[in-house]
Design an enzyme around this catalytic site. Sequence first.
Site, PDB file in Angstrom:
ATOM      1  N   GLY A 271     -40.072  -9.429 -22.135  1.00 45.31           N
ATOM      2  CA  GLY A 271     -39.400  -9.412 -20.635  1.00 45.31           C
ATOM      3  C   GLY A 271     -39.858  -8.127 -20.088  1.00 45.31           C
TER       4      GLY A 271
ATOM      5  N   GLY B 185     -39.164  -4.670 -21.749  1.00 44.18           N
ATOM      6  CA  GLY B 185     -39.758  -4.576 -22.770  1.00 44.18           C
ATOM      7  C   GLY B 185     -41.426  -4.385 -22.851  1.00 44.18           C
TER       8      GLY B 185
ATOM      9  N   LYS C 296     -23.542   1.496 -14.858  1.00 43.17           N
ATOM     10  CA  LYS C 296     -24.129   1.185 -13.724  1.00 43.17           C
ATOM     11  C   LYS C 296     -24.645   0.032 -13.181  1.00 43.17           C
ATOM     12  CE  LYS C 296     -28.604   0.493 -15.484  1.00 43.17           C
ATOM     13  NZ  LYS C 296     -29.584  -0.264 -14.997  1.00 43.17           N
TER      14      LYS C 296
ATOM     15  N   GLU D 166     -27.233  -7.821 -16.332  1.00 46.59           N
ATOM     16  CA  GLU D 166     -26.450  -7.565 -17.359  1.00 46.59           C
ATOM     17  C   GLU D 166     -24.892  -7.268 -17.050  1.00 46.59           C
ATOM     18  OE1 GLU D 166     -26.999  -7.469 -20.318  1.00 46.59           O
ATOM     19  OE2 GLU D 166     -29.054  -6.889 -20.824  1.00 46.59           O
TER      20      GLU D 166
END
Length: 334
Positions: free
Chosen positions: A12, A15, A193, A284
């Site tokens: 991704g 990465g 965060k 996320e």
Amino acid sequence: MSVRRVAVLGGGSWGTAFAKVLADAGREVLLWARRPEVAAAINERHVNPDYLPGVELPGLLTATTNAATALDGVDAVVLAVPSQTLRANLAGWRDLLPRGATLVSLAKGVELGTLKRMSEVVVEVAGVTPDQVAVVSGPNLAREIAAEEPTATVIACTDHDRAVALQHACTTGYFRSYTNTDVVGCEVGGAGKNVIALATGMAAGMGFGDNTRASLITRGLAETARLGVALGADPMTFAGLAGLGDLVATCSSPLSRNRTFGERLGRGESLAQAEAANHGQVAEGVKSCSSICELGARYGVELPIADAVRRVCHEGLSAAEMGKELISRAPRPE
């Protein structure tokens, strides 16, 4: 201890960007990509058009779809998959991991169900000791790093020598790293965060400006630090790159998936609409907000912003209602 050959598992944006940093620092890097077309583009054209279009990748970076090939004889293994898929992916790679290699987590989150931090998942699944696992955290927006814009990061590991070896392995003219032994603080800051960035994005989507953003960032940092300290973190970690630095970047940049996802929710889009517009890339914080709130409840830590985000994402609370609730909370000392 030195790091010369590195496997990066995950093709991704982050990465690939981190693999580029390692290769630019003179390391031999083999990136594992799930899709053959991604690996082929990296090998044949030195690009990853799906995730970092327009970025030329260095010759020391090659790719494969074979995990065994990627992991053969490496000194370090960089785990660059989403937090909620780390366990399943790592279980498939466990028997291929070179003995003694440093395992590096790029994922930022708290696992649903187990409420484990990413380094804890790695220790459990890979069957290694905690001092073999490092985490990378900081203001690390992948697109800016790939464009070689200056940034700094934290490499945290309870084994200081491993952290220093990784520091040398990823230091370039545009990427500066610092070491830290506070793995807990760096991971809690990195997970928290994303959730605060969702709230900040919602505020922007509703048309609010810099005062609102600054207030959410500051109070978000306070609640994240409270949770981290309850888990054993050094409170000073949250004043550094893995705390305030990462939080400011993620809450402020249109390159942040979590911030832009929150902005869509703030404009009145549903969770499904926001997910569809995110082009398949993971925000996320949408999942981690639930596990972070559970972790807060387990340790008796109040997390009002994270809980409000959780209810917007999973219980149908509107962003407007969230804003009213937060501003109407009972006055208290800072």
